[in-house]
Design a protein around this motif. Structure first.
Motif, PDB file in Angstrom:
ATOM      1  N   LEU A 193     -14.025  47.848 -34.332  1.00 61.03           N
ATOM      2  CA  LEU A 193     -13.553  49.007 -32.725  1.00 61.03           C
ATOM      3  C   LEU A 193     -11.671  48.830 -33.297  1.00 61.03           C
ATOM      4  CD1 LEU A 193     -13.991  50.050 -31.194  1.00 61.03           C
ATOM      5  CD2 LEU A 193     -13.731  48.293 -29.398  1.00 61.03           C
ATOM      6  N   LYS A 194     -11.712  50.111 -33.864  1.00 58.94           N
ATOM      7  CA  LYS A 194     -10.033  50.385 -33.631  1.00 58.94           C
ATOM      8  C   LYS A 194      -9.442  51.035 -32.877  1.00 58.94           C
ATOM      9  CE  LYS A 194     -10.079  48.701 -38.330  1.00 58.94           C
ATOM     10  NZ  LYS A 194      -9.842  48.810 -40.268  1.00 58.94           N
ATOM     11  N   VAL A 195      -8.684  50.942 -32.075  1.00 64.86           N
ATOM     12  CA  VAL A 195      -7.350  52.057 -31.109  1.00 64.86           C
ATOM     13  C   VAL A 195      -6.320  51.983 -31.388  1.00 64.86           C
ATOM     14  CG1 VAL A 195      -6.147  50.318 -29.677  1.00 64.86           C
ATOM     15  CG2 VAL A 195      -7.400  52.201 -28.999  1.00 64.86           C
ATOM     16  N   GLU A 196      -5.940  53.203 -32.023  1.00 69.73           N
ATOM     17  CA  GLU A 196      -4.293  53.556 -32.111  1.00 69.73           C
ATOM     18  C   GLU A 196      -4.147  54.722 -31.264  1.00 69.73           C
ATOM     19  OE1 GLU A 196      -1.957  56.189 -35.228  1.00 69.73           O
ATOM     20  OE2 GLU A 196      -3.961  56.256 -35.707  1.00 69.73           O
ATOM     21  N   ALA A 197      -2.607  54.136 -30.708  1.00 69.71           N
ATOM     22  CA  ALA A 197      -1.385  54.520 -29.250  1.00 69.71           C
ATOM     23  C   ALA A 197      -0.485  55.896 -29.914  1.00 69.71           C
ATOM     24  CB  ALA A 197      -0.647  53.972 -28.668  1.00 69.71           C
ATOM     25  N   SER A 198      -0.998  57.047 -29.700  1.00 72.75           N
ATOM     26  CA  SER A 198       0.105  57.852 -30.604  1.00 72.75           C
ATOM     27  C   SER A 198       1.254  57.560 -29.863  1.00 72.75           C
ATOM     28  CB  SER A 198      -0.288  59.594 -30.142  1.00 72.75           C
ATOM     29  OG  SER A 198      -0.208  59.302 -28.467  1.00 72.75           O
ATOM     30  N   GLU A 199       2.455  57.685 -30.723  1.00 71.60           N
ATOM     31  CA  GLU A 199       4.028  58.340 -30.136  1.00 71.60           C
ATOM     32  C   GLU A 199       3.957  59.015 -29.143  1.00 71.60           C
ATOM     33  OE1 GLU A 199       6.397  56.382 -31.649  1.00 71.60           O
ATOM     34  OE2 GLU A 199       5.349  55.861 -33.053  1.00 71.60           O
ATOM     35  N   TYR A 200       5.182  58.312 -27.704  1.00 71.08           N
ATOM     36  CA  TYR A 200       5.056  59.436 -26.633  1.00 71.08           C
ATOM     37  C   TYR A 200       5.456  60.435 -26.162  1.00 71.08           C
ATOM     38  CZ  TYR A 200       7.373  60.136 -22.467  1.00 71.08           C
ATOM     39  OH  TYR A 200       7.455  61.780 -21.264  1.00 71.08           O
ATOM     40  N   SER A 201       5.119  61.388 -25.550  1.00 75.85           N
ATOM     41  CA  SER A 201       4.993  62.359 -25.160  1.00 75.85           C
ATOM     42  C   SER A 201       4.838  62.875 -24.059  1.00 75.85           C
ATOM     43  CB  SER A 201       4.032  63.405 -26.587  1.00 75.85           C
ATOM     44  OG  SER A 201       2.925  63.600 -26.057  1.00 75.85           O
ATOM     45  N   GLY A 202       5.375  63.930 -23.503  1.00 76.74           N
ATOM     46  CA  GLY A 202       5.936  63.848 -22.200  1.00 76.74           C
ATOM     47  C   GLY A 202       7.042  64.020 -21.659  1.00 76.74           C
ATOM     48  N   SER A 203       6.914  64.173 -19.852  1.00 76.54           N
ATOM     49  CA  SER A 203       8.078  64.208 -18.997  1.00 76.54           C
ATOM     50  C   SER A 203       8.898  63.124 -18.694  1.00 76.54           C
ATOM     51  CB  SER A 203       7.749  65.247 -17.976  1.00 76.54           C
ATOM     52  OG  SER A 203       6.395  64.476 -17.132  1.00 76.54           O
ATOM     53  N   GLY A 204       9.048  62.090 -19.644  1.00 74.74           N
ATOM     54  CA  GLY A 204       9.509  60.609 -18.516  1.00 74.74           C
ATOM     55  C   GLY A 204      10.730  60.827 -19.171  1.00 74.74           C
ATOM     56  N   LYS A 205      11.338  59.925 -18.912  1.00 77.77           N
ATOM     57  CA  LYS A 205      12.600  59.358 -19.104  1.00 77.77           C
ATOM     58  C   LYS A 205      12.674  57.746 -19.095  1.00 77.77           C
ATOM     59  CE  LYS A 205      14.243  63.992 -18.203  1.00 77.77           C
ATOM     60  NZ  LYS A 205      13.970  64.464 -19.219  1.00 77.77           N
ATOM     61  N   GLY A 206      13.255  56.983 -19.735  1.00 80.07           N
ATOM     62  CA  GLY A 206      14.036  55.595 -20.096  1.00 80.07           C
ATOM     63  C   GLY A 206      13.594  55.779 -21.424  1.00 80.07           C
ATOM     64  N   ARG A 207      14.133  54.344 -21.042  1.00 84.14           N
ATOM     65  CA  ARG A 207      13.290  53.665 -22.658  1.00 84.14           C
ATOM     66  C   ARG A 207      11.236  53.285 -22.846  1.00 84.14           C
ATOM     67  NH1 ARG A 207      15.817  47.312 -25.391  1.00 84.14           N
ATOM     68  NH2 ARG A 207      14.592  48.131 -27.270  1.00 84.14           N
ATOM     69  N   LEU A 208      11.249  54.228 -23.875  1.00 85.56           N
ATOM     70  CA  LEU A 208      10.305  54.279 -23.704  1.00 85.56           C
ATOM     71  C   LEU A 208       9.232  53.878 -24.828  1.00 85.56           C
ATOM     72  CD1 LEU A 208       9.634  58.635 -22.461  1.00 85.56           C
ATOM     73  CD2 LEU A 208       8.676  56.373 -21.416  1.00 85.56           C
ATOM     74  N   GLY A 209       7.612  53.484 -24.580  1.00 85.31           N
ATOM     75  CA  GLY A 209       7.212  52.186 -25.939  1.00 85.31           C
ATOM     76  C   GLY A 209       7.523  53.300 -27.323  1.00 85.31           C
ATOM     77  N   PHE A 211       9.375  55.799 -17.382  1.00 90.10           N
ATOM     78  CA  PHE A 211       8.497  56.435 -16.825  1.00 90.10           C
ATOM     79  C   PHE A 211       7.897  57.185 -17.926  1.00 90.10           C
ATOM     80  CE2 PHE A 211      11.794  59.251 -14.823  1.00 90.10           C
ATOM     81  CZ  PHE A 211      11.039  60.506 -15.418  1.00 90.10           C
ATOM     82  N   THR A 212       6.592  57.373 -17.253  1.00 96.54           N
ATOM     83  CA  THR A 212       6.061  58.290 -18.857  1.00 96.54           C
ATOM     84  C   THR A 212       6.418  60.138 -18.208  1.00 96.54           C
ATOM     85  OG1 THR A 212       3.783  57.659 -17.794  1.00 96.54           O
ATOM     86  CG2 THR A 212       5.018  56.565 -19.887  1.00 96.54           C
ATOM     87  N   GLY A 213       5.771  59.660 -17.380  1.00 99.17           N
ATOM     88  CA  GLY A 213       4.949  60.989 -16.466  1.00 99.17           C
ATOM     89  C   GLY A 213       3.555  60.634 -16.141  1.00 99.17           C
ATOM     90  N   THR A 214       2.669  61.230 -15.099  1.00 97.36           N
ATOM     91  CA  THR A 214       1.574  60.751 -14.626  1.00 97.36           C
ATOM     92  C   THR A 214       1.250  61.791 -15.223  1.00 97.36           C
ATOM     93  OG1 THR A 214       1.579  62.552 -12.476  1.00 97.36           O
ATOM     94  CG2 THR A 214       2.361  59.983 -12.528  1.00 97.36           C
ATOM     95  N   GLY A 215      -0.739  61.351 -15.267  1.00 99.18           N
ATOM     96  CA  GLY A 215      -1.983  62.482 -15.467  1.00 99.18           C
ATOM     97  C   GLY A 215      -1.741  62.259 -17.324  1.00 99.18           C
ATOM     98  N   VAL A 216      -2.778  62.896 -18.015  1.00100.16           N
ATOM     99  CA  VAL A 216      -2.768  63.577 -19.416  1.00100.16           C
ATOM    100  C   VAL A 216      -1.629  64.281 -19.541  1.00100.16           C
ATOM    101  CG1 VAL A 216      -5.479  63.369 -19.052  1.00100.16           C
ATOM    102  CG2 VAL A 216      -3.984  66.156 -18.806  1.00100.16           C
ATOM    103  N   ASN A 217      -1.007  63.962 -21.431  1.00 94.31           N
ATOM    104  CA  ASN A 217      -0.234  64.858 -21.791  1.00 94.31           C
ATOM    105  C   ASN A 217       0.683  64.315 -21.376  1.00 94.31           C
ATOM    106  OD1 ASN A 217      -2.078  67.041 -23.617  1.00 94.31           O
ATOM    107  ND2 ASN A 217      -1.203  67.979 -21.349  1.00 94.31           N
ATOM    108  N   ASN A 218       0.853  63.151 -20.677  1.00 94.49           N
ATOM    109  CA  ASN A 218       2.024  62.323 -20.378  1.00 94.49           C
ATOM    110  C   ASN A 218       1.566  60.817 -20.871  1.00 94.49           C
ATOM    111  OD1 ASN A 218       4.269  63.616 -19.203  1.00 94.49           O
ATOM    112  ND2 ASN A 218       2.424  63.791 -17.982  1.00 94.49           N
ATOM    113  N   GLY A 219       2.814  59.772 -21.384  1.00 91.91           N
ATOM    114  CA  GLY A 219       2.428  58.916 -22.367  1.00 91.91           C
ATOM    115  C   GLY A 219       1.849  58.650 -23.834  1.00 91.91           C
ATOM    116  N   HIS A 220       0.518  58.264 -24.028  1.00 87.73           N
ATOM    117  CA  HIS A 220       0.353  57.454 -25.014  1.00 87.73           C
ATOM    118  C   HIS A 220      -0.897  58.298 -25.217  1.00 87.73           C
ATOM    119  CE1 HIS A 220       4.130  55.531 -26.626  1.00 87.73           C
ATOM    120  NE2 HIS A 220       3.958  55.195 -24.775  1.00 87.73           N
ATOM    121  N   CYS A 221      -1.834  58.583 -26.498  1.00 83.76           N
ATOM    122  CA  CYS A 221      -2.718  58.796 -26.823  1.00 83.76           C
ATOM    123  C   CYS A 221      -3.574  58.023 -27.095  1.00 83.76           C
ATOM    124  CB  CYS A 221      -2.644  60.605 -26.693  1.00 83.76           C
ATOM    125  SG  CYS A 221      -4.784  60.982 -27.193  1.00 83.76           S
ATOM    126  N   LEU A 222      -4.078  57.676 -26.636  1.00 83.20           N
ATOM    127  CA  LEU A 222      -5.436  56.555 -26.883  1.00 83.20           C
ATOM    128  C   LEU A 222      -6.230  57.388 -27.691  1.00 83.20           C
ATOM    129  CD1 LEU A 222      -5.887  54.059 -24.346  1.00 83.20           C
ATOM    130  CD2 LEU A 222      -4.013  53.915 -26.763  1.00 83.20           C
TER     131      LEU A 222
END
Length: 198
Positions: A115-131, A154-165
């Motif tokens: 079982l493998k997982v991949e997180a996408s690069e950050y996208s969304g409406s957040g600010k700061g030093r994102l991962g 902060f990544t922003g909230t909800g889908v299309n904010n943060g990292h997609c798995l």
């Protein structure tokens, strides 16, 4: 000559009186000036919050498909597009330099598959030093880094904010491990934790 002296003396007297009046006003203004101060205490809390969000549900289904021709291998379906997003909020303590998101499996992965997982690069409406994503990670019951180099952000909230798995299930291609493959229907939990670097 006398008249001129009187005029000049009068002008000097008027100038002196005018200067005295101006000085009196300035002195009065300074005398009426007053100051006060107030202490303001500013406190910023340490924050480490993480959540998984989806438009539908956070459960992921991965299936193996039986072959339709003798001699063929079992096919493993891949979820190529993720629908689960990692959201986080982070404010570092003075002693912490960076944070990361780790993932580990609770439960037993069927033998013969990986079982493998991949997180996408950050996208969304957040600010700061994102991962940053670490790319494709093989999951196990030991922690694996999935997202690293997180600062105060902060990544922003909800889908299309943060990292997609995106999850993938693959055959364990070594002969010995494929021999362990057996009919099974199991559920495992993948636990994500936002943690400081050790």
């Amino acid at each position: 000559m006398f008249d001129a002296e009187v005029v000049i003396l009068g002008m000097k007297l008027k100038a002196s009186i005018l200067a005295l009046v101006i000085f009196a006003f300035i002195s009065f203004g300074y005398a009426q000036e007053n100051t006060a101060s107030q202490k303001i205490n500013v406190s910023v809390p340490e924050v480490a919050l993480l959540g998984l969000v989806s438009e539908t549900q956070t459960d992921v289904n991965l299936n193996a498909i039986a072959p339709d021709e003798a001699g063929s291998e079992v096919k493993i379906t891949r979820q190529t597009k993720g629908s689960v997003w990692v959201n986080y909020s982070s404010v570092l303590s003075k002693s912490a330099k960076k944070r990361k998101v780790i993932a580990m499996v609770q439960g037993e992965i069927p033998e013969g598959v990986v079982l493998k997982v991949e997180a996408s690069e950050y996208s969304g409406s957040g600010k700061g030093r994102l991962g940053k994503s670490t790319g494709v990670v093989t999951l196990s019951n030991q922690p694996s880094d999935v997202i690293v180099d997180i600062g105060s952000c902060f990544t922003g909230t909800g889908v299309n904010n943060g990292h997609c798995l995106t999850y993938n299930m693959e055959q364990d291609i070594s002969s010995d491990n494929f021999a362990l493959l057996s009919q099974a229907q199991k559920s495992v939990n993948v636990v994500y934790t936002l943690t400081d670097y050790n």
